[in-house]
Each structure stands twice: as C-alpha cells, then as structure tokens.
Design an enzyme around this catalytic site. Structure first.
Site, PDB file in Angstrom:
ATOM      1  N   GLU A  27       0.792  -1.226   0.000  1.00 13.98           N
ATOM      2  CA  GLU A  27       0.000   0.000   0.000  1.00 13.98           C
ATOM      3  C   GLU A  27       0.829   1.284   0.000  1.00 13.98           C
ATOM      4  O   GLU A  27       0.392   2.297  -0.555  1.00 13.98           O
ATOM      5  CB  GLU A  27      -0.923   0.020   1.234  1.00 13.98           C
ATOM      6  CG  GLU A  27      -2.075  -0.963   1.176  1.00 13.98           C
ATOM      7  CD  GLU A  27      -3.159  -0.513   0.199  1.00 13.98           C
ATOM      8  OE1 GLU A  27      -3.063   0.601  -0.350  1.00 13.98           O
ATOM      9  OE2 GLU A  27      -4.107  -1.287  -0.020  1.00 13.98           O
ATOM     10  N   SER A  32     -29.873 -31.397  50.600  1.00 15.92           N
ATOM     11  CA  SER A  32     -29.044 -31.960  51.678  1.00 15.92           C
ATOM     12  C   SER A  32     -27.628 -31.415  51.705  1.00 15.92           C
ATOM     13  O   SER A  32     -26.808 -31.882  52.506  1.00 15.92           O
ATOM     14  CB  SER A  32     -28.978 -33.489  51.529  1.00 15.92           C
ATOM     15  OG  SER A  32     -30.254 -34.068  51.673  1.00 15.92           O
TER      16      SER A  32
END
Length: 667
Positions: free
Chosen positions: A70, A330
């Site tokens: 680029e 329990s």
C-alpha cells in the site's frame, strides 16, 4: 524568493490550522481470561465490531506486507507520497483509466476518519491536507495503529483484529501468507471482495497482492503458489462468547471498562460449557444446568457456566443459574455436622439415633421413610439421613447455622425471616455460588477465601467457619461416599442434594486445591420427575474434575490435633449423642465454667489457659474445637495447654456425661 517564503508560510499555516477529526473512536469491550486469551467481545454502540489493536498484537510479516503493497515509502514521507501520485497519474493518462492509487496509508486513514470520498478533487485535497496534519501530530506507529483500527473488512467489521477473528477465528498475531494477503486486499473494496459472498473476486484480489509481494521480494514463488491454493473462508465466524453470564454481570458493575481481565481459564471454560450443554441435553428438553469451578486456596473462579446455552430460550438460557436462589437440599448437612464436631456434641464415630422425633409440631422424615436406629455419625452423613441431622441442628441452633453461613461468605435468603430447623434439610434459599463458597471454606481447612472472578479485586480471607480438625473430618467422611458408576472411589470428597419435589439436583466436591459445584434442574422452578442429585448432578461433577485435571490430588494428612479413635475409645460424652436438655433433665448439677466467661477475649501470649469450674462430677475433660486438651482432672481449677490464637469453643464434660461450653477469642 519572498513570494516563495510567503507561500510556504501560508501553506504551513494552512496545515497547522487543520481541524482533526476525532481519533479516539469507540472500540469493542473485551473480556480476557487469566492468560490474556479472549473470552468475549461486545460490539460498539452502532453494532460495529471494532477491536482496539496494538502493533505488538499484529503479525510483523503482515505489517511489512501491508506497507510494501500500500505505501512502501510510509516511514519516509510526510503524509503524501509525490512519487506515488505522479506514478498513478501517469498510468491513468497512459491507460485511460485508474490503474493504481496514489494514496498513502495516512491519506487512507484521513478518509476513514472522516468517512470521505476518494474520487472528487475536493475530497482528495481534503485528504492531503488532513494527512499532512496527522503526520505532524501523530507518530508513524500511532498512524499505523489507527489505520489498523478503522480499516473496513466487510459487513460490520472494522480493524485488523476484528477481521482476523471473524474470518479466521483467531487473533492477527500469526497469519499465513494467504490470510495476510486477503486482509490486505479487503479494505480497498470490502463488500465486493467479501470471501463469503464473492469468493472469485476475493481470490483474484488476494492473488494480485501475492504477486506484488513476490515482486517486492517478501515472498518466494513457492510461498505464493501454496498461498494461492489455500481455501478462502466461506463464512464469518462468531466472536468468542465464553462465560457470557459472568461477563455481563461484572461489566454491569463496572460500566465503561474497555478491557476486563478475569481469573477464568478460557480452555477450561470451553470444556465446562460443553459438559453442561451435553448433560442438559441428555436430561431433557427443558432442563438447565450450571457449574462453578474454583481454586479454593486463592478464591479464584476458574470456570463459571450459568446455563447450557445463553441463547436457548426453551431452557431459559439467559438466566444465570450460578446466582439464582434455590433450595440446597441436603448439601448443608456437612456444615451442621462440622459445627457439631466443634461444639463437642459428636465425633465421627459417635452413635446417633435415627428414630421418630417431633419438635414443636415439626416431624422430619428420612427420604425413604425408614428408621435405622443407632448408627455412627459417619454413616448418618454418608447416608444423608434427615432425622439425625435435625437432632444435631436443634442443639446447634438454626440461628448459629445461619450465622456461620454468612461468616463463610454466603448470602442465604430466608423465607419467613426466622430460621428454623428445616434449614438443615434445605429450607432456605442459596445459590450455586453460595454453596461453592461454603464448601471452599471447608476444603481450605475451615477458613476460605472470598470467591472472585475479576482480577482487579484483591484476595480476601473470610472468617473461620469451623476448625481445621472438623473440616478434615468432613472430608474424610465424604470421601467414603460411593462414586457414580465408572468413577474412581476414595479420591473426591463430595455431597449431593435433591430439593423438595425434585426441583434441584446438586453435587459439590473438592480435593486439596479445587472445588466444583454442579446444579441441574429447570430454571422456572418446576419439578424434574425422577431427578436426584446422585444420579443427575454427581456424574457431571466427576466428569468436570476429569476435564479439570488428569488426576485428583491425594487427600491431606489429618491435623495433629485430630482425635482418631473408635467409638469404644472415645471419652464417655462423645460415645453417644445426647441432647443437652436431656442431660440437664437427668442432672441439674452440670458443671459451670466460671472462667473464662463466654465471649471473653484472652491475651495469653502462649501461656497455658486457666479454667475454673463450679458443680459437676469429677473427673473432668476439656475439649477445644472438638479435640481433647485434658482429661481426668479432679480439681475444679486447672490449667490446660494453650489452644492457639483465634476463636475457640471450649467444652467441659464431667464423669456423668454432663457438658457445658464457652466461646472465647485467644490472642
């Protein structure tokens, strides 16, 4: 000359007066695990996935390829590359059309920040001006980072990190040449080159990038050939969404945080989420599940699964069942027995009676409706009998049980506002996190750490729930429970629970380092017919430990003060559990402790403790937190070894079996 100088000064003023657009764009909130791995990402307000990158998080080869393709003079120009612009203009005149662009990465960034056009001369001039201004106010590294944050990659993706996760399912730290080339090509025409919608255009664009990189000397012919044959992604992948309930909860408490570091382990979290989803699927269409795995030595939560699937509406997956208040069944029984050990009421080998009882109209029954007569406390806990634990809870007191739960870091919800004996059988609201918090305290020797998932919160040690001896005794008893079919026995201390009406199935277990808790049921609280903790949740618990570690750590040795004796060798008062009111009814002349008084604070500095009694029948025995300090004392005033710093429950027992106790704090 003067005109040139004036022109240059005017140009400089034109650049310096440039108004820069906002560069601090909102980025996605990221949730990270203990090792920095991504757990979850949240889109920004407009639905865009835009993750903040740092250059060290991006593949260096990709950055070099991007600049070579680029803007090869990126590090030397001042925002505009005159040579590139002249080349682009010449090619356009020669071919009669645009062949290549002359925009630098800085100019492309200027367009992205202002969402401007590329073709109009006014737009191009604005990009040039803004690029020159950006170069004067920002470093090259900052400009590159901003480009990698805003570059479009198709759909609602912006930035290299979001693109890499969406197209390749990973961060951009390591990219193949094929992947890098595609990510270089996409920003130029992100919608027309999307590999999921236009694979031919995407492939052609990628190949053009590869060819130019080969000409630039960054790739060789073999690398280009291999990269050109690599398959393109066919669809966008979902962003990581691990621990969604926990992430939502912590972020709600810390709004505005951009990066949240948790104590979770991403790999373990994924394993546990899969496990809960599989277990819920086997259990039925509307069954939900939750799991919490913690390191009880540090209090760090390693995995938190709130439901089988965050988006499953049939299971109400949006509800975080690690936080929902449910009946614990329990699972609180071990806490009752641990307090009984510390109070000198029972020992694991003491006999306790399992027979019909009634307390002010409350007549508990065992789950199977049967009575077993006299049996050892160890067996009563392993069989999870209801009647023995209610007898013991009555002596300890429901208020004391509730206070110990809170001291251990739980936040129980009490229906009706007044604690009753039914607490010991699950008549209270607790969450999975509450129960794991309590069990973490037991596993840590009676005093645990506050559970935490946010790395920003510091470690916090909680108050002691029970003595180290009592905690070890509970582990020793619960390791004797039969494991689920196919699981190894005698390695994991665990307890199951089933709430009234089969609405909740629980299993919680521990070894010397970890605690895991499992809940299964329906999020709306309706019954799951035939669901039991031992059958539905316990197999998931043992499988979870198998996924956590290859081997469960061997149990610890008993503390030095542990009284390991058979029933016949125990001191007379500990051979059989007898309620205090029954003892006093037999003989009102029970011993009384004149010194130290109940609730006293004693500064002993290691010196022996002096005990003064009144009444009772010699000889006397004195226990501290369930361990015998002295026995055979015939005088009403005597010395005992210092029990050590901290809180201590002192129990005096006389020859007739009468007992009394005081609670003191020793410095």
């Amino acid at each position: 000359m003067a005109v040139a100088v004036a022109g240059f000064q005017r140009f400089e003023q034109w650049i310096s007066e440039t108004e820069l657009p906002v560069t601090l764009a909102e980025t996605s909130t990221e949730v990270l695990d203990r090792n920095g791995a991504l757990l979850r990402v949240y889109p920004v307000g407009d639905g865009i996935w835009r993750m903040a990158p740092q250059l060290e998080q991006v593949d260096r080869d990709f950055v070099a390829m991007l600049i070579a393709y680029e803007d090869k003079r990126f590090f030397s120009h001042a925002g505009v590359d005159p040579l590139a612009m002249l080349r682009a203009a010449g090619q356009a005149l020669w071919h009669g059309r645009t062949v290549s662009g002359g925009s630098t990465l800085t100019m492309q960034l200027a367009r992205l920040l202002e969402d401007g056009t590329t073709g109009a001369w006014a737009g191009k001039l604005r990009q040039i001006r803004l690029a020159l201004a950006l170069e004067r106010r920002l470093s090259k590294s900052q400009i590159l980072t901003l480009y990698l944050t805003h570059a479009p990659y198709g759909g609602n993706l912006e930035g290299i990190r979001a693109a890499s996760y969406a197209w390749f399912g990973k961060g951009p730290k390591r990219l193949t040449p094929s992947q890098a080339a595609l990510l270089i090509a996409l920003p130029q025409s992100p919608e027309r080159r999307r590999p999921d919608r236009a694979p031919a255009a995407a492939g052609a664009a990628r190949d053009r990038v590869l060819e130019r990189l080969m000409r630039a000397g960054l790739l060789n012919a073999t690398e280009v050939d291999v990269a050109g044959q690599a398959p393109l992604p066919r669809r966008m992948q979902g962003f990581p969404r691990l621990a969604p309930h926990l992430s939502d909860r912590i972020l709600a408490a810390r709004p505005g945080v951009s990066r949240l570091a948790l104590t979770l382990d991403a790999q373990l979290q994924a394993k546990m989420e899969t496990l809960v989803a599989e277990a819920a699927r086997r259990a039925g269409a509307r069954v939900s599940g939750a799991l919490l795995a913690v390191d009880h030595r540090s209090g760090e939560i390693l995995a938190s699964v709130g439901s089988p699937s965050y988006q499953d509406s049939t299971r109400q997956g949006f509800v975080d069942m690690t936080q929902a208040a449910r009946s614990p069944g329990s699972t609180l029984k071990p806490l009752v027995y641990g307090l009984g050990f510390d109070s000198g009421l029972v020992h694991p080998e003491s006999l306790i009676h399992d027979g019909p009882i009634e307390f002010d109209g409350y007549a508990p029954q065992n789950f199977d409706g049967e009575f077993r007569g006299d049996l050892r406390v160890r067996e009563a806990l392993q069989l999870s009998l209801n009647i023995p634990v209610v007898r013991l809870a009555r002596e300890i007191g429901p208020a004391q049980l509730l206070a110990v739960m809170r001291r251990g870091g739980a936040r129980p919800q009490l229906p009706g506002g007044k604690p009753g004996l039914a607490i010991s059988l699950g008549g209270i609201g607790t969450s999975l996190q509450d129960l794991v918090q309590i069990y973490a305290g037991i596993a840590a020797g009676g005093r645990g750490m506050q559970l935490r998932a946010d790395q920003a919160s510091g470690a916090q040690e909680l108050s002691r729930m029970m003595s180290e001896v009592a905690a070890w005794q509970l582990g020793d008893i619960l390791r004797g429970l039969a494991p689920p079919p196919g699981a190894r026995a005698d390695v994991l201390a665990y307890k199951t629970g089933t709430s009234y009406g089969h609405r909740d199935a629980w299993a919680i277990g521990w070894d010397v380092q970890h605690v895991i808790g499992v809940w299964m049921g329906r999020a709306d609280g309706t019954p799951v017919p035939g669901a039991f903790g031992g059958e539905l949740a316990a197999p998931v618990l043992f499988e979870a430990f198998g996924r956590l570690k290859p081997e469960v750590t061997a149990p610890p040795a008993p503390p030095a003060a542990t009284l390991i004796l058979g029933a016949a060798e125990l001191p007379l008062p500990l051979r059989r559990f007898r309620p205090r009111d029954a003892v006093f009814a037999q003989n009102a002349a029970a011993p009384q402790v004149l010194f130290p008084p109940d609730g006293a604070g004693l500064a002993l500095d290691g010196a022996p403790l002096v005990v003064k009694l009144r009444g009772g029948s010699a000889p006397f025995a004195l226990l501290a937190d369930g361990r015998v300090l002295v026995k055979g004392q015939r005088r009403h005033e005597f010395e005992v070894p210092n029990p050590g710093p901290g809180f201590a429950n002192l129990v005096v027992v006389d020859s007739a079996g009468h007992s009394t106790s005081v609670h003191v704090e020793i410095d």
